[in-house]
Structure formats: C-alpha cells, structure tokens
Design a protein around this motif. Structure first.
Motif, PDB file in Angstrom:
ATOM      1  N   PHE A 218      44.805  24.487 -12.158  1.00  8.47           N
ATOM      2  CA  PHE A 218      45.501  25.169 -11.144  1.00  8.47           C
ATOM      3  C   PHE A 218      44.660  26.026 -10.245  1.00  8.47           C
ATOM      4  O   PHE A 218      45.044  26.744  -9.349  1.00  8.47           O
ATOM      5  N   ARG A 219      43.672  26.097 -10.126  1.00 12.19           N
ATOM      6  CA  ARG A 219      42.424  26.705  -9.639  1.00 12.19           C
ATOM      7  C   ARG A 219      41.801  26.096  -8.329  1.00 12.19           C
ATOM      8  O   ARG A 219      41.433  24.876  -8.635  1.00 12.19           O
ATOM      9  N   LEU A 232      52.086  27.631 -11.724  1.00 10.52           N
ATOM     10  CA  LEU A 232      52.124  28.576 -13.064  1.00 10.52           C
ATOM     11  C   LEU A 232      53.481  28.892 -13.413  1.00 10.52           C
ATOM     12  O   LEU A 232      53.723  29.357 -14.271  1.00 10.52           O
ATOM     13  N   ARG A 233      54.159  28.346 -12.651  1.00 10.77           N
ATOM     14  CA  ARG A 233      56.028  28.330 -12.734  1.00 10.77           C
ATOM     15  C   ARG A 233      56.433  27.099 -13.068  1.00 10.77           C
ATOM     16  O   ARG A 233      56.182  26.099 -12.439  1.00 10.77           O
ATOM     17  N   PHE A 234      57.346  27.254 -14.030  1.00  4.11           N
ATOM     18  CA  PHE A 234      57.896  25.907 -14.574  1.00  4.11           C
ATOM     19  C   PHE A 234      59.018  25.259 -14.017  1.00  4.11           C
ATOM     20  O   PHE A 234      60.075  26.074 -13.839  1.00  4.11           O
ATOM     21  N   ASP A 243      53.091  21.238 -11.847  1.00  6.65           N
ATOM     22  CA  ASP A 243      52.979  22.538 -12.367  1.00  6.65           C
ATOM     23  C   ASP A 243      52.054  22.531 -13.637  1.00  6.65           C
ATOM     24  O   ASP A 243      51.661  21.319 -14.106  1.00  6.65           O
ATOM     25  N   ILE A 244      51.600  23.371 -14.321  1.00 10.97           N
ATOM     26  CA  ILE A 244      50.476  23.089 -15.546  1.00 10.97           C
ATOM     27  C   ILE A 244      51.247  22.481 -16.671  1.00 10.97           C
ATOM     28  O   ILE A 244      50.465  21.702 -17.473  1.00 10.97           O
ATOM     29  N   LEU A 245      52.385  22.714 -16.897  1.00  8.68           N
ATOM     30  CA  LEU A 245      52.962  22.013 -18.046  1.00  8.68           C
ATOM     31  C   LEU A 245      53.048  20.865 -17.714  1.00  8.68           C
ATOM     32  O   LEU A 245      52.943  19.911 -18.828  1.00  8.68           O
ATOM     33  N   ARG A 246      53.458  19.994 -16.562  1.00 11.35           N
ATOM     34  CA  ARG A 246      53.252  18.702 -16.348  1.00 11.35           C
ATOM     35  C   ARG A 246      52.142  18.240 -16.613  1.00 11.35           C
ATOM     36  O   ARG A 246      51.814  16.993 -17.314  1.00 11.35           O
TER      37      ARG A 246
END
Length: 327
Positions: A218-219, A232-234, A243-246
């Motif tokens: 994410f950076r 950072l939001r799902f 998003d990072i969960l994906r």
C-alpha cells in the motif's frame, strides 16, 4: 465439549456461497460436506438469484461491460453500473458457482457465441482492450474452463517497466497501478491454477507480485507514504478496486497453489488487518461502491461484514499456521 465460536456461527447463518467456504477453509469439513453445500449456490440464495436475472443469450443486462440501457449520465450521477455480464460472472465465481455444472457450461458457451465487448466489438472470450477488464476476464474464463491463453499472452506483454500493469497505459501512463496489477495477478493465478500456466505467465505473475511487495501492498515506493488511504479500508464487492485485504487474499491463494512461504513484506499489512478486528471478532464493511446492482450481498456500510470477516479469517489462519510451521 468445545464451545461454538460465535463468529463462525454467525458466518454459517448466511448464504450457501459463504457457508461452503467457511466449512472448507475455516472448519476443515470433509470434502463431500462442503461440496454438497457449494452445490446449493446454483439453486438457493444469492447464486440462484443472480442466475435468475440472466438473459436468454447468456448475458446479464444485455451487455458485456455496460447494461444495454446504459446512459452516461447514470455513471456521472449515480456511479458505475455493476449489472452487466462481466461483473455478474465474476460474482458467480466468487460465490463458488460450480464451473463443471451444466448451467455453467451453457452460460460460457452462450457468451462465446453472442456476447461482444462494447469497446471494439471483440467476441467476449477474446478479451477487451483494458488490462483491468482482461485480468478479470482471464480469471473468469480460466475458472469456467475457457481457453484464455491469447489474452494471457497479451497481458504478459503489457507490463510496464516497474513490473506491474496500468489500464491507462494506452493513454501514456508509464507507472503501474495497484488496482490494475491486482486484477491482472488474480487472472494469471486462476490461469495457472487451471492450466499450470506458461513460463511467460508465471514470470509475469512473479514480477507483478514484486511490484506490490516492494510497496508493502500500500505504500509509495518513493516516499513510503500510503498511495491511497482507501487501500487500508475494506470494501466488498471490490469489483476493480484495490485494498490490502484483496492483496493479502491473493498472496494466500498464490502461496497455497505453489507451496511458497509467506513473504515477510506482507507483515505490515497483516498487522493492519489484525488491528481492524472488532472486539467481537468480526470486521466491518468500511465502504461500498455506488452504482446499480442486482441486489446487495453485504450488511450496511459500517456494520460487521460476513464477506470481509470470511476473507480476513482465511488470510490470518493461513498466515498464523505458516508462522507456527516456521517456528
């Protein structure tokens, strides 16, 4: 007796498309049990409901990417519509609709015979022109048993110098996009799962992973700042969004296919995922995409989400199990 896990009970009190995945990946149920539950996706709940909206020619809403009645004002005023074929087919794949079923085989055959992309008029299974769309088309096609090797070959040749992809490449973009890259990576992974992949597709997948890992998912590479706070939001369904969960879910799936150890550069994203777990063991739906849908498959924004919780629990179970093996 072991006390029932209230979060697992909550997940099971849901649609077959969620229940079978809980049984398979969180409860380690015998395969005949979760396969029987998965078969219900076609005949019950959200899967059956989505199939009920299918057109006679195999499409949804009369179009490949856009509904037949689409007016550009709708996109501007209400958001992108999500009812056409590509998004409906991807959702059925997420539900776990059995690709070997007669209904699935008939659907993909009808699409091959009658569906064409609005941008260029190409037959559906030959792919569109944009990397994001083609990545999802590869994922859907490979899942449903279609030969999408020509689209894969095209995608492997469309990488940018920084190892990822960007659907704005044709408009001159030289920098990869998190969203375009995850869409292509998911497609290449499904292609590899279904066919074994090619040396070119496996190499492209490896370099695309490198793009995300070098950025801790994410950076920004240059400044280290979050490239987009929304990463950072799902959200769910993701559609084409990132998003990072994906991304974590992709890396879990990749490692489970190849047997690779979890990359330590996933650790920061894993830590953020843990931090977002509520005291009751569930995760919230942070935001949703506007736009026309056939029906909603989530609780309200800001409420605990079964889909987000299911994905998060699968990721953490994989990560923690691998950590215990390493130590």
């Amino acid at each position: 007796m072991t006390k029932p896990d209230p979060v697992i009970e909550w997940l099971l009190d849901s649609d077959p498309s969620i229940r079978w995945q809980v049984m398979c990946d969180l409860l380690d149920a015998p395969q005949p049990e979760w396969m029987a539950e998965r078969a219900k996706v076609e005949t019950e709940g959200w899967g059956a409901k989505l199939l009920s909206f299918q057109d006679d020619d195999g499409q949804w809403a009369g179009g490949a990417f856009l509904p037949a009645d689409f007016d550009p004002r709708e996109w501007r005023e209400h958001g992108q519509p999500w009812t056409a074929t590509t998004f409906s087919l991807s959702q059925l794949r997420e539900f776990g609709f059995d690709p070997s079923s007669e209904r699935a085989r008939r659907t993909v055959a009808l699409l091959g015979a009658s569906a064409h992309w609005e941008e260029g008029g190409q037959p559906y299974w030959e792919g569109e022109v944009e990397e994001c769309i083609n990545g999802r088309t590869v994922a859907d096609g490979a899942y449903f048993g279609i030969d999408v090797s020509r689209i894969v070959e095209r995608l492997t040749g469309e990488r940018l110098d920084d190892s990822g992809w960007n659907c704005e490449r044709v408009r001159g973009s030289l920098r990869s996009s998190f969203a375009s890259t995850i869409n292509v990576l998911e497609g290449l992974l499904e292609f590899e799962r279904s066919t074994g992949g090619t040396p070119q597709s496996r190499e492209a997948r490896s370099t695309g992973e490198k793009f995300l890992l070098e950025r801790n998912l994410f950076r920004r590479l240059g400044t280290g700042e979050p490239a987009d706070e929304r990463f950072l939001r799902f959200l769910h369904p993701n559609r084409w969004r990132y998003d990072i969960l994906r991304a974590l879910y992709y890396f879990r799936s990749s490692a489970m296919l190849t047997g690779a150890d979890p990359d330590p550069r996933l650790g920061e994203a894993i830590g953020h995922l843990r931090s977002r777990r509520s005291n009751d063991g569930r995760w919230l739906l942070d935001w949703t995409l506007p736009g026309r849908v056939w029906f909603h498959v989530n609780e309200a924004q800001g409420q605990p989400s079964r889909w987000i919780t299911l994905r998060a629990m699968r990721v953490l179970r994989w990560w923690d199990r691998q950590a215990s093996v390493r130590h």
